[in-house]
Design an enzyme around this catalytic site. Structure first.
Site, PDB file in Angstrom:
ATOM      1  N   ASP A 358       0.834  -1.193   0.000  1.00 34.70           N
ATOM      2  CA  ASP A 358       0.000   0.000   0.000  1.00 34.70           C
ATOM      3  C   ASP A 358       0.877   1.255   0.000  1.00 34.70           C
ATOM      4  O   ASP A 358       1.865   1.340   0.738  1.00 34.70           O
ATOM      5  CB  ASP A 358      -0.886  -0.023   1.251  1.00 34.70           C
ATOM      6  CG  ASP A 358      -1.803   1.166   1.348  1.00 34.70           C
ATOM      7  OD1 ASP A 358      -2.693   1.296   0.493  1.00 34.70           O
ATOM      8  OD2 ASP A 358      -1.623   1.976   2.279  1.00 34.70           O
ATOM      9  N   GLU A 395       1.690  -0.418  -5.040  1.00 33.43           N
ATOM     10  CA  GLU A 395       0.781   0.664  -5.367  1.00 33.43           C
ATOM     11  C   GLU A 395       1.691   1.880  -5.523  1.00 33.43           C
ATOM     12  O   GLU A 395       2.158   2.426  -4.521  1.00 33.43           O
ATOM     13  CB  GLU A 395      -0.248   0.877  -4.257  1.00 33.43           C
ATOM     14  CG  GLU A 395      -1.251   1.964  -4.594  1.00 33.43           C
ATOM     15  CD  GLU A 395      -2.213   2.243  -3.442  1.00 33.43           C
ATOM     16  OE1 GLU A 395      -3.398   2.512  -3.720  1.00 33.43           O
ATOM     17  OE2 GLU A 395      -1.786   2.200  -2.276  1.00 33.43           O
TER      18      GLU A 395
END
Length: 709
Positions: A358, A395
């Site tokens: 993330d 990401e």
């Protein structure tokens, strides 16, 4: 207080290590002056039955504090307290009054840290006691659990580690996958319940399950209130990690301390038995401790000045590139080592196949908050000998303006938001976007030219944003029930409701929406790159237009399995589309297209609707291309078939000129998304030879796939 026999212990391994005659504890702190280890008998105990003091003279090696406690075993409950300077302006926030989790705790008990904290509480910022929040209820404060990882029979299991080029990823939420209506499992919302749904995943044909965060977090940290019901919202998604080595205890059907460990291992083992990988979404960019007004329960109390990015001139504050109050100091060797040890731990002890990072641009943040293209940590992760076969998916951005799409090196894969947006725009009929869509379908060579097509994780939807059903049902977001006055969530969704906002009884609109979902699913699965499907998109799961359901721990987010049965035709379509991709290597090439080479059959050839070469400078609502199977070998070692694919976003039907075949081959229809029946997509053995080998009427807003035989 019970007296226990203790010894100095060993500094390594850091964390807890179970031996036949006791347990060794080791924690990191550079600036502590003394550390206390508190042992508890039950998870609800307010006071420890024993407090052990780690002194710098006997229990410290470098920055590691350690002690061996004889006679205790796996299942022992414990917490730490750390003594040292409380000087926020210098970055130090030590306070021996505060109980702390072990940063390497392998499990927590299932109590909530935040459940009894008033929603409006904020600790005072000008006193040392700011770190002891009013009303901290030790009966509700989780305890760390000593875990013995050797006490599990893996039956010879090991990570599957499929090549990315052969993967179809399925993103889902551990709890929400089985917590909804008509789930048909005995323990909904748990690791054990998820295990009971593996046959569905196997039938669907996905190769890899990507779970939203399952590292320990506290769902009660959210203090927002639903304006309609008055209920307190939760942290449902889990992007607020408290303990990076611990699986979430409340996701276990068995709530006894430490039971979550073996229950999650059983899930991993059963997935592997059924040929399905498991990828974990990990959140190393920040922790749940928040900013200077947050609550200390782990890292801040051990070594705040090293674990977090702090401004040089105002170290009482926190740099915030995560959007969540703080940012971890990934550029520091200590934290970099912590992250790599954590990844190794999950691979070695849980047989995890991959990780999705993330806000991974934070991994490239330096100790002063600057951004480099590829940090030593990012390189170390991909070069690590234990992790060498493990998938690493970034990401490639953060919440501080760091956007690094296409920048991650080597074998790193990345979520491709350009694929998401360009394919959405194309199918919604935005002019001049055919060029961008063609680039995405052919593998995003502009972003990944120094890697391979499979490094692009192609997705239309993910947990963050509209579901695919809502993408075709709403023109705008509807997040009012998040308690943020609909200010949260993305406003650039590139969605279209086809004439009515939300659910409708109009059969024409509903048919059009289903056809558009087929277009999205099929485009993603025939594009070069690694496809990722959001759970429930294969049967039109919706969230009532909520495109930021992070706080909706309820039926808004849960999968309703009754809808799966209602839309079984779309499930069948998705199954066949996945099988088509798996069977034909031409849709999952190892290398980028070369285009036209002198004297060779082109590996990809683009066409206008009339069979001529397209003019990419002219507005287009059409994409057509052939894929040559000559350069792609199937599992039998033979060259693949040739395919012709055409897509039209025009409002009118299009008479398409089909490329001429040679050598006696004929065109057979594999897919036509305008067909409503099950033969909208068929597999070999049922494919139909076209009556006309030169023309095809392509209905408005649909796509076809033809196979040469």
């Amino acid at each position: 207080m019970e007296e226990l026999q203790t010894f100095a212990g060993n500094p390594l391994p850091i964390g807890t290590q179970v031996y036949p005659d006791g347990v060794n504890f080791s924690v990191y702190s550079r600036n502590a002056t003394r550390i206390f280890l508190d042992l508890f008998d039950k998870s609800s105990d307010v006071k420890p039955y024993s407090t052990l003091v780690l002194s710098p003279e006997q229990n410290r090696t470098g920055d590691l504090w350690h002690i061996f406690v004889k006679g205790i075993k796996a299942g022992t409950l414990y917490l730490f307290r750390v003594e040292g300077p409380f000087e926020p302006s210098e970055g130090h926030r030590f306070n021996p009054k505060v109980y702390l989790f072990d940063p390497r705790a392998k499990a927590l008990t299932s109590e909530s840290l935040f459940l009894n904290i008033p929603p409006t509480y904020r600790p005072p910022v000008d006193k040392e006691d700011m770190e002891v929040f009013k009303g901290r209820d030790m009966e509700k404060f989780p305890k760390c659990v000593v875990v013995d990882n050797s006490a599990f029979d893996w039956e010879g299991d090991k990570p599957l580690n499929y090549p990315l080029s052969k993967c179809v990823i399925y993103e889902t939420h551990l709890k929400g996958f089985t917590a909804g209506k008509e789930n048909s499992v005995s323990c909904p919302g748990t690791y054990a319940g998820f295990t009971q749904k593996i046959p569905y995943l196997k039938r669907l044909g996905v190769t890899s399950v990507e779970l939203l965060p399952i590292f320990e977090f506290d769902e009660y940290e959210n203090t927002n209130v639903n304006p309609r019901t008055g209920e307190r919202m939760k942290n449902y998604w889990g992007y607020s990690t408290m303990c990076f080595f611990a699986p979430k205890a409340s996701y276990a059907a068995d709530k006894s301390p430490g039971a979550c460990v073996n229950e999650f291992k059983t899930l991993v083992k059963e997935l592997h038995k059924n040929g399905i990988e498991i990828i974990l979404d990990v959140v190393f960019n920040h922790t749940a401790e928040g900013n200077e007004n947050g609550i200390t329960f782990c890292f801040r109390g051990f070594e705040n000045s090293i674990f977090y990015l702090l401004p040089n001139s105002h170290k009482e504050h926190y740099m915030n590139f995560s959007g969540c109050g703080n940012t971890t100091n990934c550029g520091h060797p200590v934290l970099a080592n912590y992250i790599i040890e954590c990844l190794r731990y999950w691979v070695l002890n849980y047989h995890i196949d991959g990780f999705r990072f993330d806000l991974a641009a934070v991994l490239n943040r330096t100790q002063d908050g600057g951004l480099v293209e590829a940090s030593s940590l990012v390189d170390a992760i991909q070069q690590d000998p234990v992790l060498h076969d493990t998938k690493m998916i970034a990401e490639p951005w953060d919440a501080g303006g760091g956007y690094q799409s296409g920048c991650f090196p080597g074998r790193w894969a990345e979520w491709n938001d350009r694929f998401r947006d360009d394919i959405r725009k194309f199918w919604n009929g935005h002019e001049k976007l055919a060029t961008a869509a063609a680039t995405r379908i052919s593998g995003s060579n502009d972003l990944f030219q120094f890697r391979r097509p499979c490094n692009s994780i192609n997705y239309i939807t993910c947990h963050d944003g509209f579901t695919m059903n809502d993408l075709v049902s709403y023109n705008g977001k509807h997040n009012e029930e998040n308690g943020e006055a609909n200010r949260d969530g993305n406003d650039s969704n590139w969605s279209y409701n086809f004439g009515f906002e939300g659910p409708t009884a109009n059969p024409s609109i509903e048919r059009t929406r289903t056809r558009q979902m087929k277009n999205f699913i099929l485009t993603m699965l025939i594009s070069q790159g690694t496809p990722m499907l959001l759970a429930g998109d294969e049967f039109r799961r919706g969230q009532q237009g909520n495109n930021n359901a992070y706080c909706q721990d309820n039926e808004t987010s849960y999968i309703d399995w009754g809808i799966c049965r209602l839309n079984d035709r779309l499930v069948t379509f998705t199954q066949r589309a996945i099988e088509l991709r798996k069977k034909h290597a031409v849709f999952r090439r190892e290398n980028f297209f070369r285009g036209n080479k002198a004297g060779e059959v082109p590996d990809i050839q683009w066409y206008a609707y009339d069979g001529s070469l397209p003019d990419w400078n002219v507005m287009q609502n059409f994409l057509g291309f052939t894929l040559s199977g000559k350069y792609s070998l199937n599992e039998n070692g033979k060259s693949d078939n040739d395919f012709y694919i055409a897509m039209s976003t025009d409002r009118h039907d299009t008479l398409v000129t089909i490329p001429t075949l040679k050598d006696g081959r004929r065109w057979y229809r594999v897919a036509d998304t305008s067909i409503e029946a099950d033969d909208s997509l068929v597999l070999e053995g049922r494919i139909e030879q076209l009556h006309s080998q030169s023309r095809y009427v392509l209905p408005a807003g649909s796509m076809i796939i033809l196979m040469a035989k």
